[in-house]
Design an enzyme around this catalytic site. Structure first.
Site, PDB file in Angstrom:
ATOM      1  CG  ASP A  38      13.205   3.830 -19.936  1.00  0.00           C
ATOM      2  OD1 ASP A  38      13.615   3.771 -21.128  1.00  0.00           O
ATOM      3  OD2 ASP A  38      13.659   3.101 -19.033  1.00  0.00           O
ATOM      4  CG  ASP A  70      13.747  -3.863 -22.215  1.00  0.00           C
ATOM      5  OD1 ASP A  70      13.010  -4.789 -21.849  1.00  0.00           O
ATOM      6  OD2 ASP A  70      14.583  -3.980 -23.140  1.00  0.00           O
ATOM      7  CG  ASP A  82      12.683   2.217 -24.656  1.00  0.00           C
ATOM      8  OD1 ASP A  82      13.477   1.545 -25.341  1.00  0.00           O
ATOM      9  OD2 ASP A  82      12.681   2.206 -23.415  1.00  0.00           O
TER      10      ASP A  82
END
Length: 235
Positions: free
Chosen positions: A190, A22, A20
């Site tokens: 995240d 961001d 991922d």
């Protein structure tokens, strides 16, 4: 992840990794705040605090903009906010696109350990892809500006496929592009979006503890492990 053996076991069973962007590789909250601030000024609307933006990031730009508009318009009541949000959305989208492209990467920073983690994964012979809900046109120049683009065989944004994470489709399609089976492709993210998508696609998943998880404790998410730094992927 505090216990090294389980993480080593997970890594020993994979041929590739999907990472991922961001909240995992790059802290982009400053970029979001600057672009959304410009958008809200253009629309004559009040500002929104970064602490609120942080809880809205992760499900794509469309969701982010609607969430921000609903938040700042909620003083008129939820029903009125929803109606006004849809009326303002086309102008908001155009303004946001313009402001984000202007600031992309200027207020963002690569997380400590990100380079080391990617280097370790590549050094272990894993093929890598970056999969984000951020539009591809934002993701590619950001990775390039931060010196991260060279690690990846593929970069797919939220507009690359018919659906976004937490739907499993983007992970399944990314595995196809990498030429790997989902069960042998690690998802590193995240948030619950990444974990839900990974579980549904059949990928093992490791989450970082420092990103954006919609204001919820990330260790409560169903995942195969947690790391405080991507550098731990090479430990």
């Amino acid at each position: 992840m505090n216990a090294r053996a389980p993480l080593t076991a997970v890594l020993s069973r994979v041929d590739a990794a999907i990472i991922d962007l961001d909240g995992t590789l790059v802290d982009t909250l400053g970029d979001f705040a600057a672009a959304l601030g410009g958008m809200l000024r253009d629309l004559g609307l009040p500002p929104i605090g970064a602490q609120h933006i942080e809880q809205m990031v992760g499900k794509g730009s469309e969701h982010l903009l609607r969430s921000v508009l609903n938040h700042v318009l909620a003083l008129d009541g939820k029903a009125q906010a929803a109606i006004k949000t849809e009326a303002l959305y086309p102008a908001a989208w155009a303004s946001y696109q313009r402001h984000y492209l202007a600031v992309n990467g200027q207020y963002a920073a690569v997380y400590a350990g990100a380079h080391e983690g990617l280097q370790a994964l590549r050094g272990a012979g894993l093929r890598l892809a970056c999969l984000t809900n951020k539009p591809t046109g934002f993701a590619v120049p950001l990775l390039r500006a931060k010196g991260l683009d060279g690690y990846f065989d593929h970069v797919f944004g939220g507009d690359a496929f018919a659906r976004k994470k937490p739907d499993p489709l983007p992970l399944v399609k990314t595995c196809e592009a990498l030429g790997t089976q989902p069960a042998r492709t690690l998802m590193v993210g995240d948030s619950s979006n990444d974990a839900q998508a990974a579980r549904a696609a059949g990928c093992p998943v490791v989450l970082v503890t420092y990103g954006y998880n919609h204001g919820q404790p990330v260790r409560a998410v169903d995942a195969d492990g947690f790391v405080d730094s991507l550098a731990q992927l090479g430990a």
